[in-house]
Design a protein around this motif. Sequence first.
Motif, short mmCIF file in Angstrom:
data_model
loop_
_atom_site.label_atom_id
_atom_site.label_comp_id
_atom_site.label_asym_id
_atom_site.label_seq_id
_atom_site.Cartn_x
_atom_site.Cartn_y
_atom_site.Cartn_z
N TYR A 190 0.95 -1.27 0.07
CA TYR A 190 0.11 0.29 0.23
C TYR A 190 0.83 1.53 0.13
CZ TYR A 190 -4.19 2.46 1.43
OH TYR A 190 -5.28 3.04 1.34
N GLY A 191 1.17 2.54 -1.24
CA GLY A 191 1.66 3.53 -1.47
C GLY A 191 2.86 2.85 -1.70
N PRO A 192 3.79 3.98 -2.54
CA PRO A 192 5.28 2.41 -2.79
C PRO A 192 5.62 1.84 -3.16
CG PRO A 192 5.56 5.03 -2.19
CD PRO A 192 4.29 4.80 -1.20
N MET A 193 5.82 0.89 -3.68
CA MET A 193 6.24 -0.46 -4.27
C MET A 193 8.12 -0.25 -4.80
SD MET A 193 3.06 -2.37 -6.07
CE MET A 193 3.17 -4.32 -5.88
N GLY A 194 8.53 -1.25 -3.67
CA GLY A 194 10.26 -1.37 -4.17
C GLY A 194 10.16 -2.92 -4.34
N ALA A 195 11.26 -3.56 -3.94
CA ALA A 195 11.67 -4.61 -4.26
C ALA A 195 10.82 -5.66 -3.63
CB ALA A 195 13.06 -4.53 -4.30
N GLU A 196 10.95 -4.76 -2.23
CA GLU A 196 10.43 -5.92 -0.85
C GLU A 196 9.03 -6.52 -1.27
OE1 GLU A 196 11.31 -5.27 2.68
OE2 GLU A 196 9.08 -5.26 3.39
N ALA A 197 8.21 -4.75 -2.19
CA ALA A 197 6.63 -5.71 -2.76
C ALA A 197 6.71 -6.53 -3.84
CB ALA A 197 6.11 -3.87 -3.36
N LEU A 198 7.73 -7.02 -4.21
CA LEU A 198 8.06 -8.03 -5.16
C LEU A 198 8.07 -9.46 -4.66
CD1 LEU A 198 9.69 -6.19 -8.20
CD2 LEU A 198 6.74 -6.80 -7.51
N THR A 199 8.21 -9.06 -2.97
CA THR A 199 8.61 -10.59 -2.74
C THR A 199 7.56 -11.00 -1.43
OG1 THR A 199 9.85 -10.08 -0.53
CG2 THR A 199 10.31 -10.75 -2.77
N VAL A 200 7.07 -11.90 -0.90
CA VAL A 200 6.15 -12.13 -0.15
C VAL A 200 6.48 -13.26 0.97
CG1 VAL A 200 5.32 -14.35 -1.61
CG2 VAL A 200 3.67 -13.62 0.60
N GLU A 201 5.70 -13.48 2.02
CA GLU A 201 6.50 -14.31 3.44
C GLU A 201 5.47 -15.62 2.56
OE1 GLU A 201 7.55 -10.58 6.82
OE2 GLU A 201 6.28 -12.18 7.16
N ARG A 202 6.70 -16.27 3.86
CA ARG A 202 6.54 -17.63 4.15
C ARG A 202 7.07 -18.44 5.39
NH1 ARG A 202 9.06 -21.97 0.27
NH2 ARG A 202 11.23 -21.68 0.45
N PHE A 203 6.52 -19.21 5.31
CA PHE A 203 6.84 -20.24 6.59
C PHE A 203 8.56 -21.50 5.90
CE2 PHE A 203 2.82 -18.23 7.30
CZ PHE A 203 3.17 -18.17 8.53
N VAL A 204 9.07 -21.07 7.61
CA VAL A 204 10.12 -22.13 7.25
C VAL A 204 9.77 -22.41 8.59
CG1 VAL A 204 12.85 -23.34 7.19
CG2 VAL A 204 11.25 -21.43 5.52
N VAL A 205 10.14 -24.28 8.57
CA VAL A 205 9.98 -24.70 9.95
C VAL A 205 10.78 -26.02 9.69
CG1 VAL A 205 8.67 -25.88 11.38
CG2 VAL A 205 7.47 -24.31 9.79
N ARG A 206 12.19 -25.78 11.16
CA ARG A 206 12.62 -26.59 11.21
C ARG A 206 12.41 -27.94 13.13
NH1 ARG A 206 15.07 -22.60 9.21
NH2 ARG A 206 16.63 -23.16 7.57
N GLY A 207 12.52 -28.75 12.63
CA GLY A 207 12.42 -29.91 14.02
C GLY A 207 13.15 -31.15 14.01
N GLU A 208 12.70 -31.39 15.20
CA GLU A 208 13.78 -33.38 15.53
C GLU A 208 12.63 -34.34 15.38
OE1 GLU A 208 15.45 -31.48 18.95
OE2 GLU A 208 17.05 -30.66 17.74
#
Lengths: 423, 423
Positions: free
Chosen positions: B392-410
Amino acid sequence: MSEIRNLALACRDAAQVMFALDSDTKRKLLRDMADALEAQCDIILAANAHDLQEAHAKGIQGAMLDRLKLDQPRVAGIATAVREIAALPDPVGLVTRRETRPNGLEVERVRIPLGVIAMIYEARPNVTADAAALCLMAGNAVILRGGSEAIHSNVAIANVLRDVLEHHDIPSAALTLIEDLRRETMVELLQLSDIVDLAIPRGGEGLIRFVAEHARVPVIKHYKGVCHLFVDASADEALALNLLVDGKTSRPGVCNALETLLIHRDIAASFLPQAVRALEERGVELRGCERSRAIAPGMRAATDDDYAAEFLDLILAVRVVDDLGAGIGHIQRFGSDHTEVIVTRDHEAARRFIQAIRSAVVMVNASSRFSDGGELGLGAEIGISTTRLHAYGPMGAEALTVERFVVRGEGQTRHPASRLEGG
Amino acid sequence: MSEIRNLALACRDAAQVMFALDSDTKRKLLRDMADALEAQCDIILAANAHDLQEAHAKGIQGAMLDRLKLDQPRVAGIATAVREIAALPDPVGLVTRRETRPNGLEVERVRIPLGVIAMIYEARPNVTADAAALCLMAGNAVILRGGSEAIHSNVAIANVLRDVLEHHDIPSAALTLIEDLRRETMVELLQLSDIVDLAIPRGGEGLIRFVAEHARVPVIKHYKGVCHLFVDASADEALALNLLVDGKTSRPGVCNALETLLIHRDIAASFLPQAVRALEERGVELRGCERSRAIAPGMRAATDDDYAAEFLDLILAVRVVDDLGAGIGHIQRFGSDHTEVIVTRDHEAARRFIQAIRSAVVMVNASSRFSDGGELGLGAEIGISTTRLHAYGPMGAEALTVERFVVRGEGQTRHPASRLEGG
């Protein structure tokens, strides 16, 4: 003007009021809603009895009837869920970045509510309270459009919650329930692109496709979860077996259950017979590729349709692959961007898997069944997005907000010539 | 299968390759692209001459012809912009949150590329290089669909960039330029919802509405910027005057220019005559409400259409309002969610303004002309979103990405009964 447009416009006006509420006010609002749900349990159960009667007359039974049914403990459970949402961190107002520019401007990124959220869902009446509470906690107004089977329960729950809004001097339109359940009315709602900021469909694939096809407002979709478990050559076999059994059998009807097992060929002869034994003991039907059937001949042959299927049942597709790259290739071809797991003791293999797989949730040595807002620390969940935009994976309250810019200056102008010699 | 679908599928495959690139590789790729643009300047200028000839034959002239025209310094400028993008922080791989859950699972939120981005734009050939570079830097593949006026220039620029991709062993489909400019082909592109992750239209309102109307893929829109300056009773008048002149006259044809001046009635008699003098000296036409015309009688009367207009010209709408609340109400009614400014010395007024205004950029004592990716610290900008979702507002490089989940277990399982006694 149409009825639905008028309802939506009133909801948008109410969104302006919601936008400006502070955290304490929203928490108090939600706690009062939880209390009201419990206090008016009898009214809700009477409405629910009406739904159950109609469902019975239509011949609905089994799991679907059970999903529809409310009783005193279930209403108490709904109230508890609303209280838990009231206790979540408030994403609104969160300053995520702050920077002073060389010209002295202070630039902040601050989370604000989205505005008007349309929830389109099917039978479960608890969604009416859950989804409303999460949207309101994140400072939004919400338009709810549930399934016809639960309409009386939904109306009763919404009325209880709307009364609480009015007690707090918030327009009850902040929680608008659509009672006109014709498809054309839903289509009209989904095309109000000047009013509705986001539509979230929650239900079967048919509903989601219908919403995606007809919407002119932004939609965050949750399509099927075709989740994969890749057992690497270096996997701890006992650990892999636990994750396989948990992923496939602990609740096969949900989207984060496993649908396909991929096995590195170097471990297949050892691992697959154990896997077959453990799964068949639990009533799982296996469908395998040629190489897996050479090891476990009892298996039925798997087709490409099996590899693309979300079984939501005690069925598992199996494939033996040449190496990690082939496993990744299978997931890229058949995956649904939901959740994929690698079981490995090799850090480099884990790194390669994470770097190549574009799914919303990627796991190393953990059960796919943890792919859930509560389990991943979001507190509550409004859905699991497989749309690679805005939110990807489990969506909590924060996913119902967006960052904007707040800029503070001391009279800075962009063009020097704009500066005058005073008044 | 259709031509456009095939092109898009190849682009999606290339997106898998882009997804896995590290920062250094992407930076080197972009720097090589910048070098290649300069080295092959002659080829680009020859193609541009072809476009200019056709434009001339069609009678295109003035500002539009100038936007189309390239020369050696402009090509060098394009190369410099690409080098600047190569030097930006890489948003991909950024870990935005990290948490260890009570069961020991390590949950990270990590930024990944969106995938396939479709850029739909009009005449400027520099967008072909700018937009491509920003999409690629954020790890995406890109489909470019520019305007017919610049088609030869666009093809020449795209070919230069695609050659560099191939030199880096990246499929050239990662940068796909659509040469078939029929509207129905664009519509087909916009409906490839299983392939295209995001469409960004950049151009006039007509283009954006066309894209929004026909898209079945997610769209981030940038509609008009009807930006407001509210001069509070407590404003420093000299400061307000600077911001007004800068906002209206420094570049009236852009979206972050001011369109409406709102004045608190307590300061109107003092401030408005100075404002009229300063603006009229600079050739600005003013259109005012009754109260403002009582103070400055030369002004033409403003209509509601004037208050809703993005003039993109030396015209300013003016209204005297009773108080801050009335100013906010005007913006809520006529604003376009782009950028609004308050001039005040009263912290409480600034707080109320920020809390009530839902626009993408809200400013205190600064010029609306700073509402721009470069000025707000994003380094480069692919557009300014007025869609309250994802960005929302000016879009730079970060706005061309999205967050996802990386999960590490044992080996954690969700259901205890899933745990077996080993193999």
